[in-house]
Design a protein around this motif. Sequence first.
Motif, PDB file in Angstrom:
ATOM      1  N   UNK A  10       0.644  -1.276  -0.010  1.00  0.00           N
ATOM      2  CA  UNK A  10       0.039  -0.071   0.174  1.00  0.00           C
ATOM      3  C   UNK A  10       0.929   1.200  -0.001  1.00  0.00           C
ATOM      4  N   UNK A  11       1.977   1.177   0.637  1.00  0.00           N
ATOM      5  CA  UNK A  11       2.899   2.372   0.748  1.00  0.00           C
ATOM      6  C   UNK A  11       3.462   2.593  -0.333  1.00  0.00           C
ATOM      7  N   UNK A  12       3.825   1.645  -1.156  1.00  0.00           N
ATOM      8  CA  UNK A  12       4.490   1.573  -2.588  1.00  0.00           C
ATOM      9  C   UNK A  12       3.580   1.983  -3.615  1.00  0.00           C
ATOM     10  N   UNK A  13       2.288   1.639  -3.238  1.00  0.00           N
ATOM     11  CA  UNK A  13       1.129   1.982  -4.251  1.00  0.00           C
ATOM     12  C   UNK A  13       0.839   3.524  -4.122  1.00  0.00           C
ATOM     13  N   UNK A  14       1.160   3.912  -2.967  1.00  0.00           N
ATOM     14  CA  UNK A  14       0.928   5.750  -2.679  1.00  0.00           C
ATOM     15  C   UNK A  14       1.942   5.997  -3.609  1.00  0.00           C
ATOM     16  N   UNK A  15       3.331   5.498  -3.837  1.00  0.00           N
ATOM     17  CA  UNK A  15       4.418   6.334  -4.632  1.00  0.00           C
ATOM     18  C   UNK A  15       3.882   6.384  -5.954  1.00  0.00           C
ATOM     19  N   UNK A  16       3.214   5.187  -6.437  1.00  0.00           N
ATOM     20  CA  UNK A  16       2.844   5.026  -7.743  1.00  0.00           C
ATOM     21  C   UNK A  16       1.774   5.761  -8.316  1.00  0.00           C
ATOM     22  N   UNK A  17       0.680   5.910  -7.194  1.00  0.00           N
ATOM     23  CA  UNK A  17      -0.335   6.899  -7.512  1.00  0.00           C
ATOM     24  C   UNK A  17       0.182   8.368  -7.644  1.00  0.00           C
ATOM     25  N   UNK A  18       1.147   8.745  -6.524  1.00  0.00           N
ATOM     26  CA  UNK A  18       1.342  10.098  -6.707  1.00  0.00           C
ATOM     27  C   UNK A  18       2.081  10.386  -7.750  1.00  0.00           C
ATOM     28  N   UNK A  19       2.849   9.491  -8.537  1.00  0.00           N
ATOM     29  CA  UNK A  19       3.781   9.772  -9.694  1.00  0.00           C
ATOM     30  C   UNK A  19       2.397   9.708 -10.864  1.00  0.00           C
ATOM     31  N   UNK A  20       1.727   9.033 -10.747  1.00  0.00           N
ATOM     32  CA  UNK A  20       0.457   9.003 -11.869  1.00  0.00           C
ATOM     33  C   UNK A  20      -0.412  10.181 -11.804  1.00  0.00           C
ATOM     34  N   UNK A  21      -0.777  10.554 -10.270  1.00  0.00           N
ATOM     35  CA  UNK A  21      -1.652  11.725 -10.551  1.00  0.00           C
ATOM     36  C   UNK A  21      -0.941  13.110 -10.866  1.00  0.00           C
ATOM     37  N   UNK A  22       0.259  13.284 -10.411  1.00  0.00           N
ATOM     38  CA  UNK A  22       1.107  14.327 -10.597  1.00  0.00           C
ATOM     39  C   UNK A  22       1.210  14.523 -12.277  1.00  0.00           C
ATOM     40  N   UNK A  23       1.708  13.407 -12.717  1.00  0.00           N
ATOM     41  CA  UNK A  23       1.964  13.215 -14.057  1.00  0.00           C
ATOM     42  C   UNK A  23       0.858  13.835 -14.947  1.00  0.00           C
ATOM     43  N   UNK A 173       6.080  -2.148  -7.008  1.00  0.00           N
ATOM     44  CA  UNK A 173       6.833  -3.310  -7.634  1.00  0.00           C
ATOM     45  C   UNK A 173       8.181  -3.190  -6.663  1.00  0.00           C
ATOM     46  N   UNK A 174       8.736  -2.078  -6.738  1.00  0.00           N
ATOM     47  CA  UNK A 174      10.194  -2.142  -5.748  1.00  0.00           C
ATOM     48  C   UNK A 174       9.693  -2.551  -4.304  1.00  0.00           C
ATOM     49  N   UNK A 175       8.558  -2.343  -3.637  1.00  0.00           N
ATOM     50  CA  UNK A 175       8.502  -2.680  -2.552  1.00  0.00           C
ATOM     51  C   UNK A 175       8.148  -4.297  -2.386  1.00  0.00           C
ATOM     52  N   UNK A 176       7.380  -4.613  -3.374  1.00  0.00           N
ATOM     53  CA  UNK A 176       6.842  -6.120  -3.700  1.00  0.00           C
ATOM     54  C   UNK A 176       8.261  -6.925  -3.923  1.00  0.00           C
ATOM     55  N   UNK A 191       0.780 -10.293  -5.883  1.00  0.00           N
ATOM     56  CA  UNK A 191      -0.171  -9.264  -5.267  1.00  0.00           C
ATOM     57  C   UNK A 191       0.013  -7.815  -5.700  1.00  0.00           C
ATOM     58  N   UNK A 192       1.005  -7.548  -6.115  1.00  0.00           N
ATOM     59  CA  UNK A 192       1.406  -6.050  -6.927  1.00  0.00           C
ATOM     60  C   UNK A 192       0.315  -6.074  -8.121  1.00  0.00           C
ATOM     61  N   UNK A 193       0.473  -7.092  -8.750  1.00  0.00           N
ATOM     62  CA  UNK A 193      -0.529  -7.036 -10.137  1.00  0.00           C
ATOM     63  C   UNK A 193      -1.711  -6.791  -9.954  1.00  0.00           C
ATOM     64  N   UNK A 194      -2.357  -7.482  -8.478  1.00  0.00           N
ATOM     65  CA  UNK A 194      -3.525  -7.294  -8.168  1.00  0.00           C
ATOM     66  C   UNK A 194      -3.910  -5.857  -8.020  1.00  0.00           C
ATOM     67  N   UNK A 195      -3.140  -5.118  -7.306  1.00  0.00           N
ATOM     68  CA  UNK A 195      -3.118  -3.487  -7.258  1.00  0.00           C
ATOM     69  C   UNK A 195      -3.387  -2.976  -8.751  1.00  0.00           C
ATOM     70  N   UNK A 196      -2.716  -3.271  -9.490  1.00  0.00           N
ATOM     71  CA  UNK A 196      -2.508  -2.531 -10.948  1.00  0.00           C
ATOM     72  C   UNK A 196      -3.841  -3.162 -11.358  1.00  0.00           C
ATOM     73  N   UNK A 197      -4.377  -4.364 -11.668  1.00  0.00           N
ATOM     74  CA  UNK A 197      -5.690  -4.786 -12.222  1.00  0.00           C
ATOM     75  C   UNK A 197      -6.831  -3.926 -11.461  1.00  0.00           C
ATOM     76  N   UNK A 198      -6.828  -3.761 -10.147  1.00  0.00           N
ATOM     77  CA  UNK A 198      -8.105  -3.039  -9.435  1.00  0.00           C
ATOM     78  C   UNK A 198      -7.837  -1.606 -10.140  1.00  0.00           C
ATOM     79  N   UNK A 199      -6.789  -0.886  -9.994  1.00  0.00           N
ATOM     80  CA  UNK A 199      -6.765   0.395 -10.429  1.00  0.00           C
ATOM     81  C   UNK A 199      -7.114   0.639 -11.984  1.00  0.00           C
ATOM     82  N   UNK A 200      -6.427   0.074 -12.792  1.00  0.00           N
ATOM     83  CA  UNK A 200      -6.543   0.010 -14.168  1.00  0.00           C
ATOM     84  C   UNK A 200      -8.178  -0.382 -14.388  1.00  0.00           C
ATOM     85  N   UNK A 201      -8.593  -1.321 -13.787  1.00  0.00           N
ATOM     86  CA  UNK A 201     -10.097  -1.662 -14.015  1.00  0.00           C
ATOM     87  C   UNK A 201     -11.003  -0.525 -13.689  1.00  0.00           C
TER      88      UNK A 201
END
Lengths: 218, 256
Positions: A10-23, A173-176, A191-201
């Motif tokens: 979740x913590x890693x995903x926060x980094x992902x979301x931050x980069x995604x959103x700011x981009x 992914x780094x965290x995973x 498990x990281x794949x699940x995060x991606x799937x839910x978000x892109x879904x």
Amino acid sequence: MFITVTLSLLEGFLGTIKLFGLTLIFALPLGLIISFGSMSKIAFIRYPVKFLIWIIRGTPLLLQLLIIYYGPGIVFSNNIWGSGEGGRFIAALVAFVINYACYFSEIYRGGIQSIPIGQYEAGDVLGMTKTQIFFKVILLQVVKRIVPPMSNEIITLVKDTSLARVIAVYEIIWNGQTFIKSAGIIWPLFYTGVFYLIFSGGLTLLFRYIEKKLDFFR
Amino acid sequence: MIVLEVSNIRKNFENTEVLKDISFELAQGEALSIIGSSGSGKTTLLRCLNFLEKPDGGKIKVNGKLLYDGDDHTRFSEEEIRERRLNFGLVFQSFNLFPQYTALENVTMAPLLAAKEGKKGERDSAIIENGKALLDKMGLSDRMDNYPHQLSGGQQQRVAIARALALNPNILCFDEPTSALDPELTGEVLKVIKELSIEKTTMIIVTHEMAFARDVADKVIFMDEGVIVEQGDAREVIENPKEERTRQFLSRYSEG
Ligand SMILES: Nc1ncnc2c1ncn2[C@@H]1O[C@H](COP(=O)(O)OP(=O)(O)O)[C@@H](O)[C@H]1O
Ligand SMILES: [Mg+2]
């Protein structure tokens, strides 16, 4: 263990979301400016902008990340990005924003140029101003046309954020992956794949909803 | 009373002269048909009148007021062009309705925007009532809330005519209003144009419908390669053309 992994991901995903959103926040408007540049009547503006788009779209994002992060340090022998995690994140963000702004600009350009000239002329002969024509007539038609390619591009961005790890920006992914070394387990990667799937879904559903909303006209 | 005076209009595209010295007049309530083969400059002429194209010389006067003067080289502001072009309305061959608005919205949008700018004293409700009345007149009272893609070509073109009429132009121009339509739909559009001519709407109609030009128009202009070859009373020109080129052109239509 499951809880520990979940929290770490979740913590890693926060980094992902931050980069995604700011981009998105920076690249969506910057892309519009670049698209106007690439359609400019002034050759001095149009050709450099088209050249930039060609370079950015013709080379891998991974390469751009490395050059933007390491380049300034080697050329000016001074790391302009600042040290530590924050500096690396900013460098990654800059690379993502430039890259995605160029892709978005081509989508905007395609959308704007696909509107028949007759729509502008109909507005003209009705005595509408250029501004009225753009906002009342053209804009929604452009939006309708760019939603499908934009949704593709934005879902690609979700997955591309993982490239930021080449300059050690922490993301999911780094965290995973750390669990492979530290605990000898591989399932956190799935498990990281699940995060991606839910978000892109979720994004897919959102874009489908927007497309439906714009379905009332052709 | 003369509404429109066009004198010596010229227009070049790159190096080709598309309009050469075009002059004609149009009186209040008259319908003028422009005929001629494709590429003869008919569309360009209408586009010049509507300020979609800038002529390279000549004069355009409406109701005695000089709207365009080729000898005057001051550039018009966008605002001045907007004001001038409102003397004319234009119905396009390809309708060019706004797809995201209903038939009624297409008709009322420009007048509502103008009212918002304070250009017209009309109230919004009056504009909408007028829009409905126009669509009703076009035989579309049950189609007002339909979007363009839900309408047939003939219906779309009638919406486009109502849209142009909603701004009360002094002169309404039609550029081949039935050329993009299936043959069975041309009749309904020609019928409303005919009704407009009976009501003495001042009109310029570019058309390939010779029978329509002969029966509905008061005057006809035959254009060829950017010049007016012949002009005069509609029935006279179409039935007894004086010029050889007119005769040749018309003979291609009389066979069918
Ligand atoms: N924007 C343009 N640029 C260059 N040439 C044009 C343009 N518009 C029209 N033309 C040329 O001008 C001539 C007259 O065209 P047009 O007015 O459309 O004729 P018509 O409507 O009688 O078929 C044609 O030869 C056409 O190719
Ligand atoms: Mg034409």
